[in-house]
Design an enzyme around this catalytic site. Sequence first.
Site, PDB file in Angstrom:
ATOM      1  N   ASP A  11      40.169  30.622  44.772  1.00 46.05           N
ATOM      2  CA  ASP A  11      41.383  30.283  45.505  1.00 46.05           C
ATOM      3  C   ASP A  11      42.119  31.600  45.807  1.00 46.05           C
ATOM      4  O   ASP A  11      41.832  32.620  45.174  1.00 46.05           O
ATOM      5  CB  ASP A  11      42.239  29.366  44.620  1.00 46.05           C
ATOM      6  CG  ASP A  11      43.633  29.184  45.145  1.00 46.05           C
ATOM      7  OD1 ASP A  11      43.772  28.805  46.323  1.00 46.05           O
ATOM      8  OD2 ASP A  11      44.607  29.431  44.384  1.00 46.05           O
TER       9      ASP A  11
HETATM   10 MG    MG Z   1      46.640  28.632  44.630  1.00 47.18          MG
END
Ligand code: MG
Length: 238
Positions: A11
């Site tokens: 991420d």
């Molecule tokens: Mg994040």
Amino acid sequence: MLKTYKTLLFDVDDTLLDFGAAERAALRMLFDGQNIALTEEIETQYKWMNQRLWQSFEEGLIDRNEVVNTRFSLLFKEYGQEVDGCLLEQKYRSYLEEGHQLIDGALELIRSLHDKYDLYIVTNGVSKTQYRRLQDSGLLPYFKAVFVSEDTGYQKPMKEYFQYVFDRIPGIIQEQALLIGDSLNADIRGGMLAGLDTCWLNPSMKEIETGILPTYQIQTLEELYPILQIERDSAVIC
Ligand SMILES: [Mg+2]
């Protein structure tokens, strides 16, 4: 016995890049432009509003355009200003693109990993913004591909998002892939639904929600070195 992984999916926001810092700087510039001093109270109000909008988006209740084009008209309304939400969003977006502060140890970690693992980015967000921030932070060259939700037509935690990603990673073996992220819903639940092992970056030691169980939980990126059994690349970063 630690599991051996081949593919790592990272991420971006609050995992590799400090979104809070970029957001604060962009908000300050935006409010300066409207001649309102950005106070802590306004910032808190914005974050609360923005989070609720993105949550509705993650639940599939509203689309992305509604989130980004109404958040500032709603916010400035609270302070007595009628503004063009789309225009302010464009301004905010250009300020946000400039923010690429790294999370502690992120660049060093990615440099240490990139020749031992296949690295990919899995991020919810706006494509242009995410690419620019990854580029400016120096992270981009280490990743084999970047999957921004906007380009996929889906977003984390949707199964379709991960299917899109798997379809575009040649020879991926899901059992040998690990997803690293800070969002319990988007990353950890999403990863679980997609059949991936997950690593939850949880710096503030938030409580885990029922039914969501990350494979690993870490407080700092540093803790990934032993999990992935790699040595730190101590080369000087220029
Ligand atoms: Mg994040």
